[in-house]
Scaffold this motif. Structure first.
Motif, PDB file in Angstrom:
ATOM      1  N   LYS A  55       0.815  -1.219   0.000  1.00  0.00           N
ATOM      2  CA  LYS A  55       0.000   0.000   0.000  1.00  0.00           C
ATOM      3  C   LYS A  55       0.848   1.269   0.000  1.00  0.00           C
ATOM      4  N   GLY A  56       2.171   1.118   0.124  1.00  0.00           N
ATOM      5  CA  GLY A  56       3.062   2.271   0.089  1.00  0.00           C
ATOM      6  C   GLY A  56       3.274   2.951   1.423  1.00  0.00           C
ATOM      7  N   PHE A  57       2.883   2.316   2.519  1.00  0.00           N
ATOM      8  CA  PHE A  57       3.086   2.901   3.840  1.00  0.00           C
ATOM      9  C   PHE A  57       4.455   2.562   4.411  1.00  0.00           C
ATOM     10  N   LEU A  58       5.013   1.440   3.988  1.00  0.00           N
ATOM     11  CA  LEU A  58       6.314   0.981   4.472  1.00  0.00           C
ATOM     12  C   LEU A  58       7.189   0.567   3.310  1.00  0.00           C
ATOM     13  N   LYS A  59       8.488   0.605   3.534  1.00  0.00           N
ATOM     14  CA  LYS A  59       9.425  -0.071   2.631  1.00  0.00           C
ATOM     15  C   LYS A  59      10.123  -1.126   3.467  1.00  0.00           C
ATOM     16  N   THR A  60      10.636  -2.143   2.800  1.00  0.00           N
ATOM     17  CA  THR A  60      11.268  -3.233   3.521  1.00  0.00           C
ATOM     18  C   THR A  60      12.636  -3.533   2.935  1.00  0.00           C
ATOM     19  N   GLU A  61      13.509  -4.009   3.794  1.00  0.00           N
ATOM     20  CA  GLU A  61      14.850  -4.457   3.385  1.00  0.00           C
ATOM     21  C   GLU A  61      15.136  -5.762   4.099  1.00  0.00           C
ATOM     22  N   LYS A  62      15.912  -6.606   3.451  1.00  0.00           N
ATOM     23  CA  LYS A  62      16.294  -7.881   4.053  1.00  0.00           C
ATOM     24  C   LYS A  62      17.692  -7.722   4.643  1.00  0.00           C
ATOM     25  N   ASN A  63      17.822  -8.028   5.920  1.00  0.00           N
ATOM     26  CA  ASN A  63      19.114  -8.000   6.613  1.00  0.00           C
ATOM     27  C   ASN A  63      19.369  -9.380   7.171  1.00  0.00           C
ATOM     28  N   GLY A  64      20.145 -10.174   6.444  1.00  0.00           N
ATOM     29  CA  GLY A  64      20.365 -11.558   6.853  1.00  0.00           C
ATOM     30  C   GLY A  64      19.061 -12.318   6.745  1.00  0.00           C
TER      31      GLY A  64
END
Length: 124
Positions: A55-64
């Motif tokens: 929905k564009g409220f968060l962005k995500t990144e993978k850390n391990g």
């Protein structure tokens, strides 16, 4: 994000946790804040968080092995959007109607009315 959308209550609860904590946010933070209390499992929290990403409220990144989340929408911007929607939908864009409803229901005390008057005077 061009078109902000109203969040379901559960997603709004998650966003409140996001806004109350310093990014990045993890599922552990969500679980400690509200997930355990609500009896949610980690996959449930991940599903809800991923909906907020779509929905564009968060962005995500993978850390391990762990995913981290970052807010893309400010709390104030969302509250302004929600309030404007509420005012338009329920009070036909009439601030007077909103305040009258709150006042008639005795939801505003004298101090709040004085504060409201100061805000109105400042806008003029």
């Amino acid at each position: 994000m061009n078109m902000m959308k109203k969040l379901p209550d559960t997603e709004f609860e998650l966003m409140r946790v996001v806004w109350e904590n310093e990014p990045p946010i993890t599922t552990n933070i969500i679980m400690q804040a509200i997930g355990n209390e609500k009896g949610w499992k980690v996959p449930t929290v991940l599903t809800l968080m991923n909906r907020l990403v779509k929905k564009g409220f968060l962005k995500t990144e993978k850390n391990g092995k762990e995913r981290t989340f970052f807010p893309l929408i400010d709390r104030e911007d969302y509250l302004k959007f929600e309030t404007n929607h509420f005012l338009k939908f329920y009070h036909e864009n009439s601030f007077l109607s909103l305040v009258s409803t709150l006042y008639d229901g005795e939801k505003l005390n004298e101090d709040e009315l004085q504060e409201l008057m100061k805000l109105i005077e400042k806008k003029e």
